[in-house]
Design a protein around this motif. Structure first.
Motif, PDB file in Angstrom:
ATOM      1  N   ARG A 163      60.830  66.708  54.641  1.00 40.99           N
ATOM      2  CA  ARG A 163      60.649  67.632  53.517  1.00 40.99           C
ATOM      3  C   ARG A 163      61.967  67.883  52.800  1.00 40.99           C
ATOM      4  O   ARG A 163      62.029  67.904  51.564  1.00 40.99           O
ATOM      5  N   ILE A 164      63.029  68.072  53.567  1.00 39.51           N
ATOM      6  CA  ILE A 164      64.327  68.388  52.974  1.00 39.51           C
ATOM      7  C   ILE A 164      64.870  67.206  52.174  1.00 39.51           C
ATOM      8  O   ILE A 164      65.326  67.356  51.037  1.00 39.51           O
ATOM      9  N   VAL A 165      64.808  66.014  52.764  1.00 37.17           N
ATOM     10  CA  VAL A 165      65.306  64.815  52.081  1.00 37.17           C
ATOM     11  C   VAL A 165      64.526  64.565  50.800  1.00 37.17           C
ATOM     12  O   VAL A 165      65.103  64.317  49.728  1.00 37.17           O
ATOM     13  N   ARG A 166      63.203  64.643  50.895  1.00 35.19           N
ATOM     14  CA  ARG A 166      62.367  64.397  49.720  1.00 35.19           C
ATOM     15  C   ARG A 166      62.573  65.465  48.656  1.00 35.19           C
ATOM     16  O   ARG A 166      62.523  65.183  47.453  1.00 35.19           O
ATOM     17  N   ALA A 167      62.790  66.706  49.096  1.00 34.42           N
ATOM     18  CA  ALA A 167      62.995  67.796  48.138  1.00 34.42           C
ATOM     19  C   ALA A 167      64.256  67.568  47.322  1.00 34.42           C
ATOM     20  O   ALA A 167      64.250  67.723  46.086  1.00 34.42           O
ATOM     21  N   LYS A 168      65.352  67.210  47.971  1.00 31.94           N
ATOM     22  CA  LYS A 168      66.607  66.976  47.251  1.00 31.94           C
ATOM     23  C   LYS A 168      66.476  65.800  46.284  1.00 31.94           C
ATOM     24  O   LYS A 168      66.994  65.847  45.161  1.00 31.94           O
ATOM     25  N   ARG A 169      65.788  64.769  46.726  1.00 29.17           N
ATOM     26  CA  ARG A 169      65.578  63.618  45.838  1.00 29.17           C
ATOM     27  C   ARG A 169      64.729  63.999  44.635  1.00 29.17           C
ATOM     28  O   ARG A 169      64.999  63.577  43.501  1.00 29.17           O
ATOM     29  N   ALA A 170      63.695  64.807  44.881  1.00 25.68           N
ATOM     30  CA  ALA A 170      62.804  65.200  43.794  1.00 25.68           C
ATOM     31  C   ALA A 170      63.531  66.053  42.764  1.00 25.68           C
ATOM     32  O   ALA A 170      63.330  65.896  41.552  1.00 25.68           O
ATOM     33  N   LEU A 171      64.376  66.960  43.219  1.00 25.88           N
ATOM     34  CA  LEU A 171      65.136  67.799  42.295  1.00 25.88           C
ATOM     35  C   LEU A 171      66.074  66.958  41.449  1.00 25.88           C
ATOM     36  O   LEU A 171      66.212  67.173  40.238  1.00 25.88           O
TER      37      LEU A 171
END
Length: 411
Positions: free
Chosen positions: A158-166
């Protein structure tokens, strides 16, 4: 100071200061993922230099300055940021940054900007909370997994994907305005609530309480209340955190061991915070945070533990379950029922929760069950439940307390 003790000092300081460092850097680079990486670089630099040079007088300032220097170096390498460099470069000389635009809705608080950025609608709700707990709370992936009652790999993804999405969406580092702010408020409130809870009852480590997290969460809640004075749930959250914060000093003894609510010295509860909680309740509503604040207010009203209005608390939990269907809320309701109607009816409620997947590794379920069984005189069963609870918690203080309770019932 040995290399090992220096490393411990570095990590302790970083744990406290990481959110502010990341927020300050994010304001420069406009990317929370890159900001976190730069903050980690500053940590590595401290681990390399402090064993030789010694811990600085202001270690937090050292880490912040180092991180900002690296952020500015990164900006320098990108021509597109040349104009921004002219603004931020002066921070190296300790010159105050340019004033924010004189818009009445602007908030001069990088931490709050970081919270709203991490809570952007481009992210799923769970990702928003996980990322903000990581960035604002400085929590590790295992600690966040405990807060979510989920697995570590799930949280890490979740954290990795969240940073990429932002980064992919080019989300600006700002506090939103108008309708966008309203939409993101619920997620921001939940994040602040979870950050406070991690400080109030740490999921892991040697300390039961981490006051710095509580202070950050309470400060952000107060800022939100000043920003959105017409939002009842903001005031409900503030009231809840004020009431809870009033008890922090009495939650542990002089040796750091947990002190149960029934045994706390209520004369040492912070009356100023309780008064602030009461004031906030006047502006609260009937939402989940407001109901939890009302429950906390019942505890604050009781001069003695024996004076607690458990019947009202049980009723409030019944209303809360309707708004927030959750096995954790049901478990809390069972505790209130046990005090209002006795351990028998409460045990039936707790046993009905045994099959809940979310509570399978939740140490408070066997802990509550152990307490009820002990009160019913079923000592051997109670001992087994306390031992199971001790095996599930990762907080050393809670673990020791649960083991003592089990040992007391041995034989």
């Amino acid at each position: 100071m040995t290399a090992a003790s220096t490393a411990q000092a570095v990590e302790a300081v970083f744990r406290i200061e990481s959110a502010r460092i990341i927020a300050g850097v994010a304001r420069i680079v406009r990317d929370v993922g890159i900001a976190e990486e730069i903050a980690q670089d500053a940590l590595v630099a401290a681990l390399e230099q402090w064993p030789h040079s010694g811990v600085p007088d202001r270690p937090g300032a050292w880490l912040t300055t180092t991180a900002k220097r690296r952020a500015i170096d990164l900006v320098r390498r990108k021509e597109a940021y040349a104009r921004k460099l002219a603004e931020v470069g002066r921070t190296l000389e300790d010159v105050p940054p340019p004033a924010e635009p004189a818009d009445p809705e602007d908030i001069d608080d990088d931490l709050l900007r970081l919270v709203f950025t991490a809570c952007h609608p481009v992210l799923a709700t769970d990702a928003r909370i996980a990322l903000t707990l990581r960035l604002i709370g400085g929590l590790t992936t295992p600690e966040i997994a405990r807060a979510f009652l989920t697995t570590e790999p799930t949280v890490a993804q979740r954290i990795v994907r969240a940073k990429r999405a932002l980064a992919k969406a080019g989300v600006p580092f700002e506090v939103p305005y108008g309708a966008d702010r309203e939409e993101r408020l619920a997620s921001v409130l939940e994040v602040i609530y979870l950050v406070f809870n991690e400080g109030y009852s740490a999921t892991a480590g040697d300390d039961l309480v981490r006051p710095a997290l509580c202070e950050d969460a309470l400060r952000l809640a107060r800022v939100l209340a000043a920003l959105m004075p017409e939002e009842p749930e903001v005031h409900g959250l503030v009231a809840l955190l004020e009431f809870q914060a009033s008890r922090i000093a009495t939650r542990t003894g002089s040796d750091g061991e947990p002190v149960l609510l029934a045994d706390q010295n209520r004369s040492k509860w912070n009356r100023m915070l309780i008064r602030r909680g009461v004031e906030a309740m006047h502006r609260a509503g009937t939402g989940p945070y407001s109901l939890q604040a009302a429950i906390a207010g019942c505890h604050a009203d009781a001069v003695r533990y024996e004076d607690t209005d458990w019947r009202t608390i049980a009723t409030l939990y019944e209303r809360l379950v309707v708004l927030v269907p959750s096995p954790v809320v049901e478990l809390n309701r069972a505790v209130a029922v046990s005090m209002a109607d006795g351990p028998g009816p409460a045990l039936a409620l707790v046993d009905a929760l045994a099959a809940e997947p979310a509570l399978r590794a939740y140490h408070l379920l066997p802990s509550v069950r152990g307490d009820l069984l002990e009160r019913l005189g079923r000592r051997e069963e109670a001992r087994a439940e306390f031992e199971r609870a001790a095996s599930l918690t990762r907080n050393a203080r809670e673990q020791a307390l649960l083991r003592r309770r089990a040992a007391r019932l041995d034989g």
